[in-house]
Design a protein around this motif. Structure first.
Motif, PDB file in Angstrom:
ATOM      1  N   LEU A 123       0.884  -1.096  -0.017  1.00 31.25           N
ATOM      2  CA  LEU A 123      -0.006  -0.021  -0.065  1.00 31.25           C
ATOM      3  C   LEU A 123       1.065   1.189   0.055  1.00 31.25           C
ATOM      4  O   LEU A 123       2.077   1.005   0.420  1.00 31.25           O
ATOM      5  CB  LEU A 123      -0.809   0.121   1.162  1.00 31.25           C
ATOM      6  N   TYR A 124       0.503   2.297  -0.388  1.00 35.23           N
ATOM      7  CA  TYR A 124       1.154   3.426  -0.600  1.00 35.23           C
ATOM      8  C   TYR A 124       0.719   4.522   0.205  1.00 35.23           C
ATOM      9  O   TYR A 124      -0.342   5.055  -0.247  1.00 35.23           O
ATOM     10  CB  TYR A 124       1.708   3.974  -1.939  1.00 35.23           C
ATOM     11  N   LYS A 135      -2.837  10.003   2.081  1.00 35.43           N
ATOM     12  CA  LYS A 135      -3.998   8.986   1.689  1.00 35.43           C
ATOM     13  C   LYS A 135      -3.104   7.725   1.592  1.00 35.43           C
ATOM     14  O   LYS A 135      -1.865   7.644   1.073  1.00 35.43           O
ATOM     15  CB  LYS A 135      -4.834   9.551   0.446  1.00 35.43           C
ATOM     16  N   ILE A 136      -4.070   6.690   1.404  1.00 36.46           N
ATOM     17  CA  ILE A 136      -3.397   5.162   1.242  1.00 36.46           C
ATOM     18  C   ILE A 136      -3.788   4.825  -0.339  1.00 36.46           C
ATOM     19  O   ILE A 136      -5.156   4.783  -0.560  1.00 36.46           O
ATOM     20  CB  ILE A 136      -4.042   4.395   2.307  1.00 36.46           C
ATOM     21  N   TYR A 137      -2.940   4.416  -0.922  1.00 34.69           N
ATOM     22  CA  TYR A 137      -3.535   4.045  -2.303  1.00 34.69           C
ATOM     23  C   TYR A 137      -2.860   2.573  -2.482  1.00 34.69           C
ATOM     24  O   TYR A 137      -1.986   2.185  -2.093  1.00 34.69           O
ATOM     25  CB  TYR A 137      -2.652   4.878  -3.293  1.00 34.69           C
ATOM     26  N   ILE A 138      -3.671   1.756  -3.353  1.00 34.13           N
ATOM     27  CA  ILE A 138      -3.536   0.572  -3.887  1.00 34.13           C
ATOM     28  C   ILE A 138      -3.294   0.678  -5.382  1.00 34.13           C
ATOM     29  O   ILE A 138      -4.072   1.299  -6.337  1.00 34.13           O
ATOM     30  CB  ILE A 138      -4.509  -0.405  -3.450  1.00 34.13           C
ATOM     31  N   TYR A 145      -5.781   3.368  -6.877  1.00 32.15           N
ATOM     32  CA  TYR A 145      -6.888   3.560  -6.292  1.00 32.15           C
ATOM     33  C   TYR A 145      -6.760   3.936  -4.804  1.00 32.15           C
ATOM     34  O   TYR A 145      -5.938   3.483  -4.135  1.00 32.15           O
ATOM     35  CB  TYR A 145      -7.838   2.076  -6.424  1.00 32.15           C
ATOM     36  N   LEU A 146      -7.451   4.772  -4.369  1.00 33.29           N
ATOM     37  CA  LEU A 146      -7.620   5.356  -3.108  1.00 33.29           C
ATOM     38  C   LEU A 146      -8.552   4.312  -2.287  1.00 33.29           C
ATOM     39  O   LEU A 146      -9.649   4.322  -2.523  1.00 33.29           O
ATOM     40  CB  LEU A 146      -8.204   6.668  -3.345  1.00 33.29           C
ATOM     41  N   LEU A 147      -7.716   3.820  -1.212  1.00 34.41           N
ATOM     42  CA  LEU A 147      -8.569   2.645  -0.430  1.00 34.41           C
ATOM     43  C   LEU A 147      -9.082   3.591   0.451  1.00 34.41           C
ATOM     44  O   LEU A 147      -8.748   4.395   1.358  1.00 34.41           O
ATOM     45  CB  LEU A 147      -7.534   1.772   0.243  1.00 34.41           C
ATOM     46  N   LYS A 148     -10.587   3.307   0.767  1.00 32.50           N
ATOM     47  CA  LYS A 148     -11.254   4.270   1.879  1.00 32.50           C
ATOM     48  C   LYS A 148     -11.709   3.216   2.833  1.00 32.50           C
ATOM     49  O   LYS A 148     -11.539   3.525   3.993  1.00 32.50           O
ATOM     50  CB  LYS A 148     -12.608   4.653   0.943  1.00 32.50           C
ATOM     51  N   ASP A 173     -11.417   5.462  -7.823  1.00 35.57           N
ATOM     52  CA  ASP A 173     -10.485   5.718  -9.124  1.00 35.57           C
ATOM     53  C   ASP A 173     -10.095   7.293  -9.113  1.00 35.57           C
ATOM     54  O   ASP A 173     -10.830   8.039  -9.190  1.00 35.57           O
ATOM     55  CB  ASP A 173     -11.500   5.383 -10.240  1.00 35.57           C
ATOM     56  N   THR A 174      -8.684   7.284  -8.906  1.00 37.12           N
ATOM     57  CA  THR A 174      -8.120   8.672  -8.941  1.00 37.12           C
ATOM     58  C   THR A 174      -8.030   9.316 -10.356  1.00 37.12           C
ATOM     59  O   THR A 174      -7.920  10.574 -10.168  1.00 37.12           O
ATOM     60  CB  THR A 174      -6.474   8.459  -8.337  1.00 37.12           C
ATOM     61  N   ALA A 175      -8.359   8.600 -11.272  1.00 42.17           N
ATOM     62  CA  ALA A 175      -8.697   9.260 -12.716  1.00 42.17           C
ATOM     63  C   ALA A 175      -9.777   9.978 -12.977  1.00 42.17           C
ATOM     64  O   ALA A 175      -9.821  11.202 -13.368  1.00 42.17           O
ATOM     65  CB  ALA A 175      -8.410   8.294 -13.512  1.00 42.17           C
TER      66      ALA A 175
END
Length: 186
Positions: A123-124, A135-138, A145-148, A173-175
């Motif tokens: 995770l980033y 924020k945490i991204y996968i 993708y932003l994990l919620k 979806d960050t796009a």
């Protein structure tokens, strides 16, 4: 009684599935208690599960001066909704084998985070380009993708061997900013 190694492997499998983006959901909507984001200012994401209402929350770990604790940037705890919303630290077993995290500083305000139950999937933790907040991204097929939040549907079984029916993941979806709901049937 199930041996510890078997229980640990089961928990790793549950976590692996939890962190994998699966097929699009075509079933009923995701249901949870009110998201804890209302009460937690620095929330990154949370995990809820049935049959109880308790929630595991992942939030920024800030120093007293409000800066990010670079040695341990994510802190994890429980919200015990079954006990009037009481906050509680993880046990040492939960921290070491299931819900705890490892982090590595990648530089440039970015950290690679791994859940202890499945350390192979990164995770980033990084600052968002839209609001400059952490924020945490996968990454899935190279796309962020932003994990919620996540929800795990369990059938009642023993503590060490839960039967997972499905996992719902909610990411953004960050796009395009659209919320994506995914169900992984087990």
């Amino acid at each position: 009684m199930i041996p510890f190694k078997k229980a640990h492997q089961t928990l790793q499998i549950v976590s692996l599935v939890l962190l994998t983006i699966g097929n699009p959901l075509s079933a009923q909507p995701f249901t949870t208690k009110e998201p804890p984001a209302v009460r937690i200012e620095n929330l990154l994401f949370f995990i809820q599960k049935s049959p109880d209402a308790n929630t595991v929350v992942y939030e920024l770990n800030l120093n007293e001066d409000g800066t990010l604790c670079t040695q341990d940037p994510v802190k994890v705890s429980w919200i015990r909704y079954a006990e009037d919303g009481k906050r509680e630290e993880l046990t040492s077993i939960e921290r070491k084998h299931v819900y705890g995290v490892q982090s590595q500083d990648l530089g440039n305000d970015e950290y690679e985070i791994h859940l202890m139950a499945y350390t192979k999937l990164p995770l980033y933790l990084r600052r968002s380009q839209t609001d400059n907040k952490y924020k945490i991204y996968i990454k899935d097929e190279g796309l962020p993708y932003l994990l919620k939040r996540a929800f795990i549907k369990l059938d009642r079984c023993s503590f060490w061997y839960p039967k997972v029916r499905y996992i719902d993941l909610v990411a953004v979806d960050t796009a395009n900013g659209k919320e994506i709901l995914r169900r992984i049937n087990i």
